[in-house]
Scaffold this active site. Structure first.
Site, short mmCIF file in Angstrom:
data_model
loop_
_atom_site.label_atom_id
_atom_site.label_comp_id
_atom_site.label_asym_id
_atom_site.label_seq_id
_atom_site.Cartn_x
_atom_site.Cartn_y
_atom_site.Cartn_z
N GLU A 175 -6.80 -1.19 9.32
CA GLU A 175 -6.06 -0.25 7.94
C GLU A 175 -7.71 -0.42 6.94
O GLU A 175 -7.92 -1.76 6.64
CB GLU A 175 -5.30 -1.17 7.15
CG GLU A 175 -3.71 -1.37 7.24
CD GLU A 175 -2.88 0.12 7.47
OE1 GLU A 175 -3.48 1.01 7.17
OE2 GLU A 175 -2.19 -0.08 9.06
N GLU A 218 -15.71 4.10 -2.43
CA GLU A 218 -14.90 3.50 -3.15
C GLU A 218 -15.11 2.50 -4.59
O GLU A 218 -15.84 2.37 -4.83
CB GLU A 218 -13.67 2.67 -2.54
CG GLU A 218 -12.72 2.87 -1.71
CD GLU A 218 -12.19 1.53 -0.62
OE1 GLU A 218 -12.61 1.46 0.12
OE2 GLU A 218 -10.86 1.52 -0.87
N LYS A 255 -6.82 -15.06 10.26
CA LYS A 255 -8.52 -15.36 9.24
C LYS A 255 -8.07 -14.54 7.93
O LYS A 255 -8.29 -13.35 7.96
CB LYS A 255 -9.50 -15.53 9.84
CG LYS A 255 -10.65 -15.62 9.33
CD LYS A 255 -11.67 -14.23 8.50
CE LYS A 255 -12.36 -14.93 7.73
NZ LYS A 255 -12.60 -15.03 6.22
N CYS A 280 -6.27 -0.28 -1.86
CA CYS A 280 -6.98 0.94 -1.09
C CYS A 280 -5.74 2.09 -1.17
O CYS A 280 -6.95 3.24 -0.75
CB CYS A 280 -6.19 0.08 0.82
SG CYS A 280 -5.09 -0.22 0.50
P1 NAP Z 1 -13.91 -6.60 3.86
O1 NAP Z 1 -15.12 -7.27 3.63
O2 NAP Z 1 -14.35 -5.67 4.82
O3 NAP Z 1 -13.63 -7.99 4.40
C1 NAP Z 1 -12.01 -7.71 4.61
C2 NAP Z 1 -11.31 -8.92 5.57
O4 NAP Z 1 -12.61 -8.90 6.72
C3 NAP Z 1 -12.01 -10.16 5.39
O5 NAP Z 1 -11.54 -10.93 5.55
C4 NAP Z 1 -13.31 -10.95 5.49
O6 NAP Z 1 -13.63 -12.02 5.52
C5 NAP Z 1 -13.68 -10.29 7.01
N1 NAP Z 1 -14.86 -10.03 7.57
C6 NAP Z 1 -15.95 -9.83 7.32
N2 NAP Z 1 -17.16 -9.63 7.95
C7 NAP Z 1 -16.48 -9.80 8.78
C8 NAP Z 1 -17.25 -9.87 10.34
N3 NAP Z 1 -18.01 -9.14 11.14
N4 NAP Z 1 -16.21 -9.88 11.35
C9 NAP Z 1 -14.45 -9.95 11.08
N5 NAP Z 1 -14.32 -10.01 9.58
C10 NAP Z 1 -14.87 -9.70 8.94
O7 NAP Z 1 -13.24 -5.71 2.79
P2 NAP Z 1 -12.63 -6.43 1.63
O8 NAP Z 1 -14.01 -6.19 0.91
O9 NAP Z 1 -12.53 -7.85 1.52
O10 NAP Z 1 -11.35 -5.67 0.99
C11 NAP Z 1 -11.58 -4.14 0.42
C12 NAP Z 1 -11.57 -3.16 1.44
O11 NAP Z 1 -10.64 -3.41 1.74
C13 NAP Z 1 -11.45 -1.83 0.51
O12 NAP Z 1 -12.39 -1.12 1.52
C14 NAP Z 1 -9.82 -1.99 0.90
O13 NAP Z 1 -10.12 -0.29 0.32
C15 NAP Z 1 -9.85 -2.28 1.72
N6 NAP Z 1 -8.37 -1.85 1.98
C16 NAP Z 1 -7.91 -1.27 3.32
C17 NAP Z 1 -5.70 -0.96 2.78
C18 NAP Z 1 -5.09 -0.65 3.90
O14 NAP Z 1 -4.13 -0.52 3.75
N7 NAP Z 1 -5.77 0.78 4.21
C19 NAP Z 1 -5.51 -2.68 2.18
C20 NAP Z 1 -6.40 -2.90 1.24
C21 NAP Z 1 -7.53 -3.30 1.44
P3 NAP Z 1 -14.70 -13.10 4.43
O15 NAP Z 1 -13.66 -12.81 2.95
O16 NAP Z 1 -15.19 -14.45 4.85
O17 NAP Z 1 -16.08 -12.12 3.94
#
Ligand code: NAP
Length: 475
Positions: A246, A378, A171, A280
């Site tokens: 992650e 962040e 997904k 990230c």
């Molecule tokens: P996010 O809002 O957590 O979304 C990530 C993924 O999770 C998307 O596919 C999102 O789908 C999905 N998602 C949202 N709500 C969910 C739920 N209740 N159940 C299951 N899946 C759900 O994060 P983001 O804004 O896309 O990414 C930014 C964040 O990712 C930052 O905090 C960054 O630091 C972190 N990040 C971490 C790493 C690492 O390797 N540690 C790498 C890159 C990014 P939708 O898009 O459809 O909402």
């Protein structure tokens, strides 16, 4: 305008409903992505489970050959795919090209690892017994990926899971599903057996709930925010479902007066501004030793001011738009909060570019109090927070004063200091004189609230293998 299909059990499926995909440089919709209801996700998991017995028994080398074919197809289509990444994510095209190249490298690394799901023979403690530790694939894997590196972070999950012998249902983030759709085309061309890789899209909470509750889904691997990570942890409790997480980061950079300052400026620029600050492992807090601050800060500021903001497809652009306008507002609220607490704005702090585009000027703040929002949460954007420190002990204490622990960066030429800091900094990845500490063959992941488990490296495939102890009585 093209609507991209889902990829379900070996077939491309256009559904009635779709979601719009916007170019963050203009705010305009440029494509649509088919979405599905929760029942479809359940069927995908069932189909993946049906594909599992045949996929797991294929020799690792042959699974690796499939990965090599996907890699070859990605490479053949690299310009088209890079362009799509820039259109849906906004990043400069050269960085999208780098993302495709890194994804190809991940696929190739795990194609090789697929041969190496080694167990071990354990010497017996009792006469007549033999003990084996064997590794077996754990079953159907659900992967959830974010928008900031939409291809690479999905690839980082899919490649090791397939290498290990696990089918995958992906997904992608709703903001960036198109490169996942193109990835599915590459998988199809590579001839993977039906059901081994599938692509779903739609409402995240529903799909997430199905992944959590469906008994055929044996593991969820997630990259995204710590907030959603917590939702998954809570939901995983009912079935004690394993998770790889992650999550977010808040990485410190420590610049010591014994560093090669040119290298420190270069490394800090990469750590801070790569991917328009939406990484990230981005540098969120930059601590400079007082004795070199007068040299480092002006040099860093000059480089930051020179960054070119613009549409990712335009040549020579360093910073594209943020993912959407709300992300600009959030970053600006962090800047205003820091200023309100007494931080000095050295450059930036305003929207940039065309109206409709989510552009933000490269922004640098100095003397930012530890309680400022951006020093705790962040700031996912091109905003650098600079502070000055005096001693190494103080620097370590301030660096570790966060609930996150993804990456940390140190610039020093003192080998003793480098060893002390690699041991005392609370982070899963430490860049020493290196602003980009990522490689396909080295573990990637965080400590504290930055996540559980590791991707990449040998650890990356191990995350999808069970270890079984086999005890035999012989003779
Ligand atoms: P996010 O809002 O957590 O979304 C990530 C993924 O999770 C998307 O596919 C999102 O789908 C999905 N998602 C949202 N709500 C969910 C739920 N209740 N159940 C299951 N899946 C759900 O994060 P983001 O804004 O896309 O990414 C930014 C964040 O990712 C930052 O905090 C960054 O630091 C972190 N990040 C971490 C790493 C690492 O390797 N540690 C790498 C890159 C990014 P939708 O898009 O459809 O909402």
């Amino acid at each position: 305008m093209k609507t991209h299909p889902l990829y379900l059990n070996g077939e491309f499926i256009l559904t009635e409903d779709s979601l719009p995909v916007r170019n963050p440089a203009t705010g305009q919709i440029f494509a649509r992505m088919s979405i599905c209801a929760r029942e479809t996700v359940g069927r995908a998991l069932d189909d993946a489970h049906r594909a599992f017995p045949a996929w797991r028994v294929i020799p690792g080398k042959s699974r690796g050959d499939f990965l090599l074919r996907i890699a070859a197809e990605l490479e053949r289509r690299k310009e088209e795919i890079a362009r799509v990444i820039t259109l849906e994510n906004g990043k400069p095209l050269t960085q999208s090209q780098g993302e495709v190249a890194m994804t190809v490298d991940h696929l190739r690394w795990f194609a090789e690892e697929a041969r190496r799901g080694y167990g071990r023979i354990v010497p017996p403690q009792t006469e007549g017994k033999r003990h084996l530790a064997i590794k077996t694939p754990l079953g159907v894997v659900a992967a959830i990926s974010p928008w900031n590196f939409p291809l690479m972070l999905a690839g980082r999950k899919i490649a090791p899971a397939l290498a290990a012998g696990c089918p995958v249902v992906l997904k992608p983030a709703s903001a960036t599903p198109v490169c996942a759709a193109l990835f599915a085309e590459c998988v199809h061309t590579a001839g993977l057996p039906r059901g081994v890789f599938q692509l779903v899209a739609g409402a995240a909470s529903e799909i997430g709930a199905e992944f959590l509750e469906h008994p055929r889904c044996r593991k969820i691997t997630f990259t995204g925010s710590t907030e959603v990570g917590r939702i998954l942890i809570a939901g995983a409790a009912a079935q004690v479902k394993p998770l790889s997480l992650e999550l977010g980061g808040h990485s410190p950079v420590l610049v010591f007066d014994d560093a090669d300052l040119a290298r420190a400026v270069e490394g800090t620029m990469i750590a801070k501004f790569r991917n328009t600050g939406q990484s990230c492992i981005a540098a969120n807090r930059i601590y400079v030793q007082r004795s070199c601050a007068e040299k480092f800060i002006p040099a860093f500021l000059e480089r930051a001011r020179a960054l070119r903001v613009g549409h990712g497809l335009d040549p020579g652009v360093d910073l594209g738009p943020l993912i959407n306008s709300a992300a600009v507002d959030l970053a600006l609220s962090h800047v205003a909060d820091a200023q309100g607490r007494g931080a000095k704005l050295l450059c930036g702090g305003r929207r940039a570019g065309d109206a409709g585009g989510a552009f933000l000027e490269p922004t640098v703040l100095l003397d930012v109090p530890g309680a400022a929002l951006g020093m705790c949460d962040e700031t996912f954007g091109p905003v650098a927070y600079l502070n000055v420190f005096d001693t190494e002990a103080e620097a370590v204490e301030r660096a570790n004063d966060t609930t996150y622990g993804l990456a940390a960066y140190v610039f020093t030429r003192d080998l003793n200091r480098a060893f002390r800091l690699m041991e005392s900094l609370e982070a899963g990845m430490i860049g020493i004189n290196d602003g980009l500490p990522t490689a396909s063959n080295a573990p990637f992941g965080g400590v504290k609230q930055s996540g559980w488990g590791r991707e990449l490296g040998v650890e990356g495939m191990d995350a999808f293998l069970e270890t079984k102890h086999v005890s035999l009585v012989v003779g």
